[in-house]
Structure formats: C-alpha cells, structure tokens
Enzyme design. Sequence first.
Site, PDB file in Angstrom:
ATOM      1  N   ARG A 229       0.709  -1.343  -0.381  1.00 15.39           N
ATOM      2  CA  ARG A 229      -0.398   0.133  -0.282  1.00 15.39           C
ATOM      3  C   ARG A 229       1.218   1.467  -0.570  1.00 15.39           C
ATOM      4  O   ARG A 229       1.857   1.671   1.193  1.00 15.39           O
ATOM      5  CB  ARG A 229      -1.013   0.263   1.573  1.00 15.39           C
ATOM      6  CG  ARG A 229      -1.593   1.091   1.478  1.00 15.39           C
ATOM      7  CD  ARG A 229      -2.793   1.003   2.745  1.00 15.39           C
ATOM      8  NE  ARG A 229      -3.615   0.292   1.922  1.00 15.39           N
ATOM      9  CZ  ARG A 229      -5.008   0.687   2.784  1.00 15.39           C
ATOM     10  NH1 ARG A 229      -5.287   1.346   3.453  1.00 15.39           N
ATOM     11  NH2 ARG A 229      -6.214   0.141   2.081  1.00 15.39           N
TER      12      ARG A 229
ATOM     13  N   CYS B 284     -16.119   1.324   1.038  1.00 16.76           N
ATOM     14  CA  CYS B 284     -15.290   0.173   1.131  1.00 16.76           C
ATOM     15  C   CYS B 284     -14.640   0.232   2.904  1.00 16.76           C
ATOM     16  O   CYS B 284     -14.293  -0.168   3.144  1.00 16.76           O
ATOM     17  CB  CYS B 284     -13.997   0.530   0.482  1.00 16.76           C
ATOM     18  SG  CYS B 284     -13.779   2.785   0.495  1.00 16.76           S
TER      19      CYS B 284
ATOM     20  N   ASP C  33     -17.568   6.563  -1.698  1.00 18.47           N
ATOM     21  CA  ASP C  33     -16.188   6.557  -0.797  1.00 18.47           C
ATOM     22  C   ASP C  33     -15.781   7.656  -0.380  1.00 18.47           C
ATOM     23  O   ASP C  33     -16.864   9.197  -0.392  1.00 18.47           O
ATOM     24  CB  ASP C  33     -14.840   6.479  -2.053  1.00 18.47           C
ATOM     25  CG  ASP C  33     -12.999   5.950  -1.657  1.00 18.47           C
ATOM     26  OD1 ASP C  33     -13.305   5.757   0.169  1.00 18.47           O
ATOM     27  OD2 ASP C  33     -12.856   6.231  -2.184  1.00 18.47           O
TER      28      ASP C  33
ATOM     29  N   GLN D 258      -9.646  -4.086  -3.566  1.00 21.62           N
ATOM     30  CA  GLN D 258     -10.904  -4.135  -2.563  1.00 21.62           C
ATOM     31  C   GLN D 258     -12.003  -4.531  -3.697  1.00 21.62           C
ATOM     32  O   GLN D 258     -13.342  -4.656  -3.862  1.00 21.62           O
ATOM     33  CB  GLN D 258     -11.072  -1.749  -2.340  1.00 21.62           C
ATOM     34  CG  GLN D 258     -12.145  -1.708  -1.632  1.00 21.62           C
ATOM     35  CD  GLN D 258     -12.919  -1.919  -0.828  1.00 21.62           C
ATOM     36  OE1 GLN D 258     -12.426  -2.025   0.024  1.00 21.62           O
ATOM     37  NE2 GLN D 258     -14.302  -2.734  -0.635  1.00 21.62           N
TER      38      GLN D 258
ATOM     39  N   HIS E  50      -7.435   0.678  -6.223  1.00 25.52           N
ATOM     40  CA  HIS E  50      -7.662   0.358  -5.155  1.00 25.52           C
ATOM     41  C   HIS E  50      -8.186  -1.635  -5.497  1.00 25.52           C
ATOM     42  O   HIS E  50      -9.170  -1.618  -5.130  1.00 25.52           O
ATOM     43  CB  HIS E  50      -8.849   0.884  -3.973  1.00 25.52           C
ATOM     44  CG  HIS E  50      -8.283  -0.259  -3.000  1.00 25.52           C
ATOM     45  ND1 HIS E  50      -7.254  -1.260  -2.633  1.00 25.52           N
ATOM     46  CD2 HIS E  50      -9.451  -0.014  -1.620  1.00 25.52           C
ATOM     47  CE1 HIS E  50      -7.621  -1.391  -0.821  1.00 25.52           C
ATOM     48  NE2 HIS E  50      -8.736  -0.142  -0.799  1.00 25.52           N
TER      49      HIS E  50
ATOM     50  N   ARG F 218     -12.905  -9.477   1.488  1.00 22.28           N
ATOM     51  CA  ARG F 218     -11.737  -8.481   1.651  1.00 22.28           C
ATOM     52  C   ARG F 218     -10.983  -9.647   1.558  1.00 22.28           C
ATOM     53  O   ARG F 218      -9.730 -10.562   0.817  1.00 22.28           O
ATOM     54  CB  ARG F 218     -11.170  -7.822   2.293  1.00 22.28           C
ATOM     55  CG  ARG F 218     -11.850  -5.789   2.131  1.00 22.28           C
ATOM     56  CD  ARG F 218     -11.662  -5.808   0.838  1.00 22.28           C
ATOM     57  NE  ARG F 218      -9.688  -5.827   0.479  1.00 22.28           N
ATOM     58  CZ  ARG F 218      -8.990  -4.423   0.882  1.00 22.28           C
ATOM     59  NH1 ARG F 218      -9.693  -3.717   1.490  1.00 22.28           N
ATOM     60  NH2 ARG F 218      -7.984  -4.008   0.732  1.00 22.28           N
TER      61      ARG F 218
HETATM   62  N1  NVA Z   1     -10.491   6.912  -1.182  1.00 19.94           N
HETATM   63  C1  NVA Z   1      -9.589   6.142   0.031  1.00 19.94           C
HETATM   64  C2  NVA Z   1     -10.120   4.969  -0.147  1.00 19.94           C
HETATM   65  C3  NVA Z   1      -9.695   3.957   1.626  1.00 19.94           C
HETATM   66  C4  NVA Z   1     -10.219   3.010   1.622  1.00 19.94           C
HETATM   67  C5  NVA Z   1      -8.591   6.422   0.922  1.00 19.94           C
HETATM   68  O1  NVA Z   1      -7.710   6.580  -0.805  1.00 19.94           O
HETATM   69  O2  NVA Z   1      -7.475   6.985   1.443  1.00 19.94           O
HETATM   70  N1   CP Z   2     -11.361  -0.716   2.381  1.00 21.28           N
HETATM   71  C1   CP Z   2     -10.051  -0.314   3.073  1.00 21.28           C
HETATM   72  O1   CP Z   2      -9.207  -0.605   1.629  1.00 21.28           O
HETATM   73  O2   CP Z   2      -9.879  -0.235   4.443  1.00 21.28           O
HETATM   74  P1   CP Z   2      -8.340  -0.193   5.125  1.00 21.28           P
HETATM   75  O3   CP Z   2      -7.926   1.450   4.127  1.00 21.28           O
HETATM   76  O4   CP Z   2      -9.021  -0.119   6.876  1.00 21.28           O
HETATM   77  O5   CP Z   2      -7.607  -1.246   4.523  1.00 21.28           O
END
Ligand code: NVA
Ligand code: CP
Length: 325
Positions: A111, A274, A234, A141, A138, A302
């Site tokens: 990540r 998500c 989101d 997800q 992502h 997930r």
């Molecule tokens: N768009 C959000 C998704 C979190 C799972 C982010 O990147 O923070």
């Molecule tokens: N939806 C998701 O990726 O959650 P986290 O940021 O908690 O991993």
Amino acid sequence: MTRHFLVDTDLSPAEQAEVLELAAELKKAPYSKGTFAGTPNADGTTTGQQTVAVIFDKTSTRTRVSFSAGVAALGGNPLIINPGEAQIGHKESVSDTAKVLERMVSTIVWRTYSQAGLEEMAANSKVPVINALSDDYHPCQLLADLLTIKEHKGELAGLVMTYMGDSANNMANSYLLAGVTAGMHVRITGPEGYLPADAVVQAAQERAAQTGGSVLITTDVAEAVAGADVLVTDTWVSMGQEEEKAQRLELFTEYALDDAALAQAAPDAIVLHCLPAYRGYEISASVIDGPQSVVWDEAENRLHAQKALMVWLVEKTAAGRQAGA
Ligand code: NVA
Ligand code: CP
C-alpha cells in the site's frame, strides 16, 4: 512470466471471473489451499515460499487484517511492515528493495502513494506484486466488492453500478475499470474537475467494448443514480489529502449517498462503501446502517477475495515458469 496485480485491468474478464469463482470456493472451504505452506516451487526450490511481505506506507485496518488472516489461512507467514519501518524510497530504491524481497518472500503486497512505484517494484520482482491501494487504484477492494455484488445479485454482467462523490480518486478509477471488466454498466458522478482522468475513461471504454459493459461519466446525480442496481461511494478526503479537508467537505455535498439518492435507484438496489465511512458526509447513517447496505459482507469479502487473488497469482506464475522452462 510473473503475474502482478497493480491495476484492475491486469486481470482479463475471464481471469477476473476465475478469481471471483475461487474466492467463493475459499469462502466455503477456508483452509482448502496450502499455497504458502512450504511446498516446492516449480523449479524445485522452497526459498521464501512461506512469507508474504505486506508493506504499508499509509494506515489500514481492513487491508492489514485481511491480508494477515488470509496469508495465515493459506499456511503462510504474513510479514507486516508498517509506515516508516522499511527504507523503501528514502534510503533505498524501490528496485533494490524488490531484488532483496524476491529472494525471501513469495508475494509482495504494497500500500503506497505512487502507482509508478508499484510498477517499478513489479518490474524488478520475480514474485507477484499486489497493489493494496495507491493514489490511483484500489483493485483488491474491487475484487471484494464484485464478490459481494455477485452474492447479492447473482450475475454481474448487465448490472448498473453508480459511484458518486470524489470521482477523481482511487476508488472511482477502480470501480470504473473492474466494473466494466465484469460487464457492468458503470456510471460515475461527481463535480466538474473531480471526474476520472481521460486515460482511465479510455481504458474503461476499451474494456467495456470487449465485455458488453458501458461507461457513463456525468456531473448530473439524477442521471447517474436513476434505476441503479448498485450504489457506491467513498470518502471525500483520501489519505494524503488531509490538508484539503475543509475545501473537500464543501465540494461534494451534492453527491452524497443519502436517502434521496437511494430513492431514485432500483427498489432492490444495494449499497456498498469500502470503509472507513464518514457518516453525514459522503454517506448518511440512514443509508449505510439501513437495510439496503451490504458493507459488512463487503468488508469480510476482502479476506476471501485476496486469498483467491494470492493463490491465483502464485499458481499462474509457477505455471508460466514451468511452461517457459
Ligand atoms: N479513497 C480512500 C480509500 C480508503 C480505503 C483513500 O485512499 O484514503
Ligand atoms: N477499505 C480499505 O482498504 O480499508 P483500510 O484502509 O482499513 O485497509
């Protein structure tokens, strides 16, 4: 050839369907695959078979727990590397990191911020690299989301899925690409200036032409939500955008997933998010905690989807090596 999963379209429509099928099987029989339990590689070595590196440059709850639990259930050892713990990108190049990790682990899950960084990791790694969220996509997800939609709706192809809100972010891009890969009609709605980039829309249109799916990008909420089978949203403030928070909370108010939006969708529409969710901003409490919400199934999935993805990538990579040997 090593198979990686950096963006939703790294799986062809048939491959995406295979991974989702495997995910459903693993959900029913969670300990049926010992992919990381130390069986020999195709070339006879066992080095690094058991450990999966799961690296975080941003925070996480679901991704961290689902990969940890998933790797363990496949007989392996999840090595979680938290933000700031590794030298990647500041003291050591991404390519040098890849060349070290590939000798010790069987899969790299990362990540991070930069999609280009993920591509560099993959270009230098003989083991699969998985995007566990970047600024741009992502895709893990989306595998979970598609599994959830399939469970609740049956077939994916032909369904209308509407994403509303910050439509220039990683989730919007992944909904678009993964949705059309599954043959869905994907509608994206957000304000001018916060819609998917042209390159992403073009890639989605090309994929849609193969699957019978379609793409609609619009600033008009009513047009986007009318009769939709699936409504998704989101956060309006993604990780890395915290300094723009005040401005962003104003920008998207018209695009909230609230009772008014849900009322315009199909009567049996389902709602996904998500998570983490910010009730009262991108989604109302009445919707996310209401009867049409399937967010807890989505979160659980997930685990199943990522297990299937890891098994699939490792098996395909081994088979490719065997064929090339
Ligand atoms: N768009 C959000 C998704 C979190 C799972 C982010 O990147 O923070
Ligand atoms: N939806 C998701 O990726 O959650 P986290 O940021 O908690 O991993």
